[in-house]
Scaffold this motif. Structure first.
Motif, PDB file in Angstrom:
ATOM      1  N   ILE A   1      -4.295 -36.649  15.055  1.00  0.00           N
ATOM      2  CA  ILE A   1      -3.642 -36.335  13.668  1.00  0.00           C
ATOM      3  C   ILE A   1      -4.504 -35.196  12.962  1.00  0.00           C
ATOM      4  O   ILE A   1      -3.941 -34.111  12.352  1.00  0.00           O
ATOM      5  N   ALA A   2      -5.736 -35.279  13.041  1.00  0.00           N
ATOM      6  CA  ALA A   2      -6.567 -34.254  12.437  1.00  0.00           C
ATOM      7  C   ALA A   2      -6.181 -32.817  12.931  1.00  0.00           C
ATOM      8  O   ALA A   2      -6.202 -31.879  12.419  1.00  0.00           O
ATOM      9  N   ARG A   3      -6.169 -32.719  14.363  1.00  0.00           N
ATOM     10  CA  ARG A   3      -6.113 -31.586  14.969  1.00  0.00           C
ATOM     11  C   ARG A   3      -4.682 -30.777  14.689  1.00  0.00           C
ATOM     12  O   ARG A   3      -4.646 -29.617  14.424  1.00  0.00           O
ATOM     13  N   GLU A   4      -3.609 -31.769  14.245  1.00  0.00           N
ATOM     14  CA  GLU A   4      -2.227 -31.172  13.905  1.00  0.00           C
ATOM     15  C   GLU A   4      -2.229 -30.702  12.476  1.00  0.00           C
ATOM     16  O   GLU A   4      -1.507 -29.888  12.449  1.00  0.00           O
ATOM     17  N   LEU A   5      -2.958 -31.456  11.532  1.00  0.00           N
ATOM     18  CA  LEU A   5      -3.038 -31.190  10.209  1.00  0.00           C
ATOM     19  C   LEU A   5      -3.927 -30.339   9.744  1.00  0.00           C
ATOM     20  O   LEU A   5      -3.862 -29.753   8.597  1.00  0.00           O
ATOM     21  N   GLY A   6      -5.210 -30.194  10.291  1.00  0.00           N
ATOM     22  CA  GLY A   6      -6.141 -29.443   9.693  1.00  0.00           C
ATOM     23  C   GLY A   6      -7.081 -30.008   8.954  1.00  0.00           C
ATOM     24  O   GLY A   6      -6.842 -31.071   8.412  1.00  0.00           O
ATOM     25  N   GLU A   7      -8.540 -29.653   8.553  1.00  0.00           N
ATOM     26  CA  GLU A   7      -9.491 -30.133   7.888  1.00  0.00           C
ATOM     27  C   GLU A   7      -9.068 -30.497   6.592  1.00  0.00           C
ATOM     28  O   GLU A   7      -9.430 -31.593   5.846  1.00  0.00           O
ATOM     29  N   SER A   8      -8.253 -29.539   5.894  1.00  0.00           N
ATOM     30  CA  SER A   8      -8.170 -29.840   4.461  1.00  0.00           C
ATOM     31  C   SER A   8      -7.225 -30.776   4.069  1.00  0.00           C
ATOM     32  O   SER A   8      -7.429 -31.686   3.270  1.00  0.00           O
ATOM     33  N   VAL A   9      -5.915 -30.735   4.901  1.00  0.00           N
ATOM     34  CA  VAL A   9      -4.984 -31.791   4.802  1.00  0.00           C
ATOM     35  C   VAL A   9      -5.421 -33.245   5.161  1.00  0.00           C
ATOM     36  O   VAL A   9      -5.321 -34.338   4.550  1.00  0.00           O
ATOM     37  N   MET A  10      -6.389 -33.388   6.217  1.00  0.00           N
ATOM     38  CA  MET A  10      -7.046 -34.390   6.895  1.00  0.00           C
ATOM     39  C   MET A  10      -7.687 -35.043   5.586  1.00  0.00           C
ATOM     40  O   MET A  10      -8.182 -36.080   5.474  1.00  0.00           O
TER      41      MET A  10
ATOM     42  N   ILE B   1      -5.779 -36.909   3.454  1.00  0.00           N
ATOM     43  CA  ILE B   1      -5.153 -38.067   4.023  1.00  0.00           C
ATOM     44  C   ILE B   1      -6.092 -39.101   4.175  1.00  0.00           C
ATOM     45  O   ILE B   1      -5.756 -40.282   3.745  1.00  0.00           O
TER      46      ILE B   1
END
Length: 375
Positions: free
Chosen positions: A72-81, A84
């Motif tokens: 999930i983190a790789r798909e969304l990126g650090e900022s969004v993760m 979340i």
């Protein structure tokens, strides 16, 4: 639980049954919770055995779920993760607050006994778990196996052997971030997980608080985890997960030391409610930051296996802080020093995290293959 995690990790990593394992463990927990509705004085020992089994199954559920986080983190990126991860904890602790308020309200309105209150609590838990886990596991996708079982090996042994190889691999190729994270988790989780157990004993023994009073203290802590998750997001976005987690543990240790010197006898009971707010903020800050650090520093293709490492590290010395607390108490030393002893585990974790590389290098290391890290 810690010993069998390599086997469970192998099932998740070397087969296509990650989702099936998560669903099966959810069903197992719900079944045990349903049986425990019938906990009475004549069945308590059998229910205690079921509780031990349930604790193991819960770790299986955690492992199956955590294996999805890096993807999930790789798909969304650090900022969004980051956002979340904080929202996850806010929902979790917020749900606990609502649940506790409902149970306290039912108990007071209906004037139920302790046993009946526990049975009502278990029944509501079964209904919620059935509903929410059905929704979540219906939404989570099936994931193919990440590795093939090597020739000459089998599913039972491959997890343990792979863990040995993985430990060597982490030390050799991911020593700038992931290595120090796992070492820190062992101490940080031992301190944080033991805090709840030790604090109940402390409040009951030193402050002579009854069950209702202790429940209110924990309710205050749970409510305060909500702003704690906001603090986690705020600090992490302006620093990085490593710095934020170290600051969180320093804050947690400071409030625990201050609390130990303030809460010395029952005349200071009211201060416990105030301190519960500060402890709640620490807990709300602690877990989303740890989960974010974990999801951002994992190398691709090792998610399930290294998620097992996380569960293993989280439990491997969790018995030590309560043991130290008990030994100090049995030696006649004031219980406040036993409470303060928990902070040693936070300080050890801070020192270990300080040995890691700067955050950009940790992320870069996680994104590279082993061959690239060798260069």
């Amino acid at each position: 639980s810690a010993f069998f995690m390599p086997l469970i990790g192998a099932i998740v990593d070397y087969t296509e049954y990650r989702r099936s394992l998560g669903i099966s463990s959810a069903i197992g927990i719900i079944a045990i919770q349903f049986i425990q509705v019938y906990t009475v004085s004549s069945t308590w020992f059998a229910m205690a055995i079921l509780q031990a089994i349930g604790a193991f199954i819960y770790e299986v559920q955690v492992l199956s779920t955590y294996a999805y986080l890096p993807e999930i983190a790789r798909e969304l990126g650090e900022s969004v993760m980051t956002t979340i991860a904080s929202n996850f904890m806010a929902i979790q602790f917020g749900s606990e607050c609502v649940f506790l308020i409902v149970i306290i309200t039912i108990s007071r309105v209906q004037e139920t006994t302790t046993v009946v209150t526990a049975q009502i609590s278990q029944a509501i838990c079964v209904i919620l778990a059935l509903l929410l886990w059905t929704m979540s596991w219906k939404s989570l996708p099936s994931i193919g196996k990440n590795h093939e079982i090597p020739e000459g090996s089998n599913l039972v042994t491959v997890g343990f052997y792979q863990n040995y190889k993985t430990m060597k691999m982490i030390k050799k190729h991911y020593s700038r971030g992931l290595l120090w994270f796992y070492l820190a988790v062992a101490f940080a989780e031992a301190g944080a997980n033991s805090f709840t157990t030790v604090s109940v004993t402390y409040l009951a023994s030193e402050l002579n608080m009854n069950g209702a009073q202790i429940g209110m203290v924990f309710l205050g802590s749970l409510i305060s985890t909500l702003p704690g998750t906001a603090v986690a997001s705020f600090v992490t976005k302006r620093t990085d997960p490593n710095t934020s987690w170290k600051l969180c543990m320093a804050y947690f240790a400071f409030t625990t030391i201050v609390g130990a010197f303030i809460l010395t006898d029952e005349s200071r009971t009211n201060y416990a409610y105030i301190l519960s707010v500060f402890w709640g903020i620490a807990l709300g800050w602690f877990y989303p930051t740890e989960n974010l650090f974990f999801s951002m520093c994992l190398p691709k293709g090792q998610e399930a296996e290294l998620s097992g490492f996380l569960v293993y590290c989280s439990t491997i010395i969790s018995w030590l802080p309560p043991l130290i607390f008990t030994l100090l108490n049995e030696a006649g030393i004031h219980m406040k020093y036993g409470l303060i002893s928990l902070t040693a585990f936070f300080f050890a974790a801070i020192i270990l995290l300080s040995m890691a590389a700067p955050w950009p290098e940790i992320v870069e290391e996680a994104q590279k293959t082993i061959e690239e890290n060798d260069e």
